[in-house]
Design an enzyme around this catalytic site. Structure first.
Site, PDB file in Angstrom:
ATOM      1  N   GLU A 264     -12.304 131.629  85.414  1.00  0.00           N
ATOM      2  CA  GLU A 264     -13.038 130.391  85.652  1.00  0.00           C
ATOM      3  C   GLU A 264     -12.648 129.828  87.008  1.00  0.00           C
ATOM      4  OE1 GLU A 264     -12.561 127.842  82.258  1.00  0.00           O
ATOM      5  OE2 GLU A 264     -13.249 129.395  80.906  1.00  0.00           O
TER       6      GLU A 264
ATOM      7  N   ARG B 269      -9.983 130.953  74.039  1.00  0.00           N
ATOM      8  CA  ARG B 269      -9.570 131.549  75.315  1.00  0.00           C
ATOM      9  C   ARG B 269     -10.545 132.655  75.686  1.00  0.00           C
ATOM     10  NH1 ARG B 269      -7.481 127.501  75.781  1.00  0.00           N
ATOM     11  NH2 ARG B 269      -5.288 126.976  75.641  1.00  0.00           N
TER      12      ARG B 269
ATOM     13  N   HIS C   4     -15.701 124.058  79.518  1.00  0.00           N
ATOM     14  CA  HIS C   4     -14.596 123.759  78.599  1.00  0.00           C
ATOM     15  C   HIS C   4     -13.956 122.463  79.084  1.00  0.00           C
ATOM     16  CE1 HIS C   4     -11.498 124.977  75.690  1.00  0.00           C
ATOM     17  NE2 HIS C   4     -10.586 124.630  76.584  1.00  0.00           N
TER      18      HIS C   4
END
Length: 182
Positions: free
Chosen positions: A127, A98, A146
């Site tokens: 993000e 995270r 990610h």
């Protein structure tokens, strides 16, 4: 352009030795690394070669620190100016957990000042990243998306699991129940 680093004989420090951390430990062991870990639950890793150590010892001893812990009020900002200063100057930080586990300005400063050797992250605090995110211009920082969830197979698995969860709930036998204690 840059010197390569041999993994064999180096120490891999894993913060959070849950299911993903366990798999990372296996990879480190396969490369001939010494693997140390921190696990707040105290649960022993399945690989007997993995040593449980304190967070301070992990920071001091690891050549690579890999984050695999959840984001909680206790872990938010876990990696900051103070914890980065306890790492080896030739150490690398990896974060695939995270973004908010790291204080990004502190990491950027540490990278730019040579406090640690480098960082690889696939998560950021926000993000998509803001154009002024300090990690975007930090030295020796690799940022990747990610998106392990993005394969066709992973999305099909997610959809199948969601359907199974709804069916189980409707039949009175819920699975994958998330409950909050406290």
């Amino acid at each position: 352009k840059t010197p390569l680093a041999e993994l064999a004989g180096k120490t891999l420090g894993i913060v959070g030795i849950g299911s993903i951390g366990e798999q990372v430990a296996r990879i480190g062991l396969a490369f001939g690394m010494r693997v140390i870990a921190v696990n707040r639950s105290g649960k022993r890793p399945s690989a007997p070669q993995v040593e449980l150590v304190s967070f301070d010892d992990l920071l001091r001893e690891a050549d690579v620190v890999s984050l695999h812990c959840p984001l909680t009020p206790e872990t938010e900002g876990l990696i900051n100016k103070e914890t980065l200063s306890r790492m080896k100057p030739n150490a690398f930080l990896l974060n695939t957990a995270r973004g908010k586990l790291i204080r990004e300005q502190d990491l950027a400063d540490a990278l730019n000042e040579g406090v640690i050797a480098g960082a690889g992250v696939d998560v950021l605090s926000t993000e998509p990243p803001a154009p002024n995110n300090p990690l975007l211009s930090a030295k020796h920082c690799v940022i990747t998306p990610h998106l392990g969830w993005a394969t066709r197979e992973a999305r099909l698995r997610l959809m199948h699991t969601a359907v199974q969860n709804v069916c189980s709930f409707l039949s009175g036998t819920p699975v994958n129940v998330v409950s909050r204690i406290g």
